[in-house]
Design an enzyme around this catalytic site. Structure first.
Site, PDB file in Angstrom:
ATOM      1  NE  ARG A 397      -3.868   2.029   2.029  1.00 29.19           N
ATOM      2  CZ  ARG A 397      -3.788   3.383   2.340  1.00 29.19           C
ATOM      3  NH1 ARG A 397      -2.829   4.179   2.714  1.00 29.19           N
ATOM      4  NH2 ARG A 397      -5.082   4.343   2.146  1.00 29.19           N
ATOM      5  CB  CYS A 398       4.023   2.176   1.918  1.00 28.83           C
ATOM      6  SG  CYS A 398       3.427   2.201   3.607  1.00 28.83           S
TER       7      CYS A 398
END
Length: 408
Positions: A397-398
């Site tokens: 996600r990052c």
């Protein structure tokens, strides 16, 4: 084309990444803490892992764009921006850059190819790459010629943080750490001047606002509900300012913002390191936050530019279910019931999942216990290699900035 993201799990259609570059090769042990790294990734393998990530997304019919390409296209299509961009970059690069701004500007202006210029600003510039003007003879004699005139920007492959798409708008952030603040320059120029976005994307937050906020703390739970972490890197002042601007936008559908106050420590630097949505009614969570979590509900006030704020007393599961209009939701514990596995896999971003469709998530392969638990809950789990990428303290996600998702 603009942007459109109104959930965490809607089918991902368009995403922005940054392929790790030479900025990672400029990391040295003595500078790791200042540059927010715990270890030095091996660039060759990090790129291979990142390419695998990008290819997995493409195989799932997701258009992959790269930050460096979008920025280069922006400069190429708007030649008058080059000088302005370089001046802003120098201004944000610290005292030594400003002291040498004339020769530094000349050096950067001499780089004709736009992508080469963009990548050079990302990887850092050594003192001995530019000619001294002789105005600072003591500095010239004693400085270390391997020292950076402008620091590398090694956290760039975590494209989630510098800005966040909220509905059809964008929040361009004031980053918590000085070492990351230049990252938002690229997003600003892309959103304001690239033909895919210029004139179509409302800015809810600006990089020169006073208080820090980062994209890893912002979760689009639905078109009407936003969750934001109060964390090491996002302040309540920034959340209030963002909330007022979102509520003032007549085109925004957001009615409620949930502010989740998580422990202010590096291991939980952002909300998405301890909580992400993986399906309509399922979230991954690091159980270590549940006992101390405080949650506040923010709504538009009765008067213009005012807010109504109340602390919610229910459990996280009840609050999420209520605001999503569900009877209940399932919290899937990172590491399961094994405390050691839970801590270890949270550190390696076991809770930092990227949903590319409801119930379909991209994860790091190293978190085998959490990944198996996700499968047992009926999720389709797509694993990517993570021996080097994970050294930067961020997961799938990052590393991804969704630009367009389908509605759910």
């Amino acid at each position: 084309m603009g942007v459109h993201v109104k959930s965490e799990i809607g089918t991902l259609k368009r995403v922005m990444l940054h392929r790790p570059g030479r900025e990672l090769e400029q990391l040295v042990p003595g500078e790791l803490e200042r540059l927010l790294f715990d270890d030095i990734p091996y660039l060759k393998t990090a790129r291979q892992e990142h390419d695998q990530f990008a290819e997995l997304l493409r195989r799932n019919h997701i258009e992959v764009l790269y930050l460096e390409d979008l920025m280069a296209e922006t400069l190429k299509l708007n030649e008058h921006l080059k000088e302005k961009f370089i001046e802003e970059f120098i201004c944000d690069s610290g005292n030594n850059a400003y002291l040498n701004k004339k020769v530094l500007k000349k050096y950067l202006m001499s780089i004709a190819d736009e992508k080469t210029l963009v990548e050079k600003t990302m990887e850092g510039i050594f003192f001995d790459e530019i000619a001294s003007e002789g105005k600072n003879p003591l500095v010239d004699m004693v400085r270390n010629h391997k020292r950076f005139l402008t620091d590398p920007i090694p956290n760039l492959y975590f494209t989630r943080d510098p800005f966040a798409i909220i509905g059809n708008g964008v929040s361009i952030h004031k980053m918590y750490s000085g070492t990351r603040r230049r990252e938002t320059i690229y997003g600003k120029y892309i959103m304001e001047h690239h033909p895919d976005f210029a004139g179509t994307v409302n800015q809810y937050y600006k990089r020169n606002d006073l208080f820090s906020i980062e994209g890893g703390d912002i979760l689009n739970l639905s078109n009407r509900v936003l969750a934001i972490g109060i964390s090491q890197r996002t302040t309540p002042e920034a959340i209030e300012l963002l909330a007022k601007r979102i509520f003032a936008d007549e085109y925004s559908e957001v009615e409620t913002i949930l502010a989740l106050d998580i422990p202010n420590i590096r291991a939980y630097m952002h909300l998405d390191t301890v909580l992400t949505q993986v399906d309509y009614d399922k979230f991954t969570v690091y159980p270590g936050i549940l006992g101390s979590l405080r949650i506040y509900e923010i709504c538009k006030g009765d008067k213009e530019e005012t807010l109504n704020v109340s602390e919610l007393e229910q459990s996280l599961a009840v609050i999420l279910a209520t605001h999503l209009g569900l009877d209940k939701i399932t919290l899937i514990h990172c590491g399961g019931k094994n405390g050691i596995a839970s801590e270890r896999e949270q550190w390696n971003d076991g809770s930092n999942t990227l949903a590319i469709a409801p119930g379909k998530v991209v994860v790091y392969d190293r978190n085998n216990i959490t990944n198996q638990i996700l499968r047992e809950h009926g999720l389709e789990v797509l694993e990517i290699a993570s021996s080097e990428l994970s050294r930067g303290r961020g997961g799938p996600r990052c590393m991804s900035m969704p630009l367009v998702r389908g509605d759910i």
